[in-house]
Design a protein around this motif. Sequence first.
Motif, PDB file in Angstrom:
ATOM      1  N   LYS A  31     115.181 -45.375 -50.516  1.00 15.24           N
ATOM      2  CA  LYS A  31     114.965 -43.989 -50.961  1.00 15.24           C
ATOM      3  C   LYS A  31     114.420 -43.073 -49.865  1.00 15.24           C
ATOM      4  CE  LYS A  31     115.587 -45.011 -55.500  1.00 15.24           C
ATOM      5  NZ  LYS A  31     116.871 -45.593 -55.591  1.00 15.24           N
ATOM      6  N   TYR A  32     114.678 -43.425 -48.605  1.00 15.68           N
ATOM      7  CA  TYR A  32     114.239 -42.610 -47.467  1.00 15.68           C
ATOM      8  C   TYR A  32     114.714 -41.164 -47.626  1.00 15.68           C
ATOM      9  CZ  TYR A  32     113.745 -41.119 -42.594  1.00 15.68           C
ATOM     10  OH  TYR A  32     113.406 -40.451 -41.446  1.00 15.68           O
ATOM     11  N   PHE A  33     115.960 -40.990 -48.031  1.00 14.74           N
ATOM     12  CA  PHE A  33     116.536 -39.651 -48.095  1.00 14.74           C
ATOM     13  C   PHE A  33     116.071 -38.857 -49.310  1.00 14.74           C
ATOM     14  CE2 PHE A  33     119.443 -42.107 -45.426  1.00 14.74           C
ATOM     15  CZ  PHE A  33     119.410 -41.324 -44.286  1.00 14.74           C
ATOM     16  N   SER A  34     115.339 -39.475 -50.223  1.00 13.37           N
ATOM     17  CA  SER A  34     114.804 -38.742 -51.376  1.00 13.37           C
ATOM     18  C   SER A  34     113.622 -37.860 -50.968  1.00 13.37           C
ATOM     19  CB  SER A  34     114.364 -39.720 -52.468  1.00 13.37           C
ATOM     20  OG  SER A  34     113.230 -40.454 -52.044  1.00 13.37           O
ATOM     21  N   SER A  35     113.190 -37.958 -49.716  1.00 15.97           N
ATOM     22  CA  SER A  35     112.029 -37.193 -49.244  1.00 15.97           C
ATOM     23  C   SER A  35     112.414 -35.820 -48.684  1.00 15.97           C
ATOM     24  CB  SER A  35     111.292 -37.992 -48.164  1.00 15.97           C
ATOM     25  OG  SER A  35     112.091 -38.089 -46.999  1.00 15.97           O
ATOM     26  N   LYS A  36     113.592 -35.355 -49.047  1.00 15.90           N
ATOM     27  CA  LYS A  36     114.076 -34.050 -48.594  1.00 15.90           C
ATOM     28  C   LYS A  36     114.188 -33.991 -47.069  1.00 15.90           C
ATOM     29  CE  LYS A  36     112.794 -31.721 -52.709  1.00 15.90           C
ATOM     30  NZ  LYS A  36     112.466 -30.555 -53.396  1.00 15.90           N
TER      31      LYS A  36
END
Length: 110
Positions: A31-36
């Motif tokens: 979920k790295y890319f869930s951090s905007k």
Amino acid sequence: CETTVGYLHIVVHPSWAPLGAERFLNMVETKYFSSKVALMRCVKGFLCQFGIAGIPEYNKPYNGRKNSLQDDKNWLPEGPTHRTNELGVKRFSKGYLAYAGGGKNSRSNQ
């Protein structure tokens, strides 16, 4: 993943860059890319750089030389006469993703 202007669909080809593909897919799974993750340094008609997480702690596993990603073998030979493979696939065509690097074996999260 979802962007501010809609969804972004990415197809990963592990046979082209197995190490890079593995890291990217790991970043998706954790979920790295869930951090905007912002797009930055956009050069019209050339590239947009991205990869720095909006939550600073998410970047830590990729910081420093010891966490750098080894280079994948080039899937196309170097030089201007080798811009496409036998299937007509062009290197750095519109829509391709690649890691930035500052030298040999220096890729991280961007």
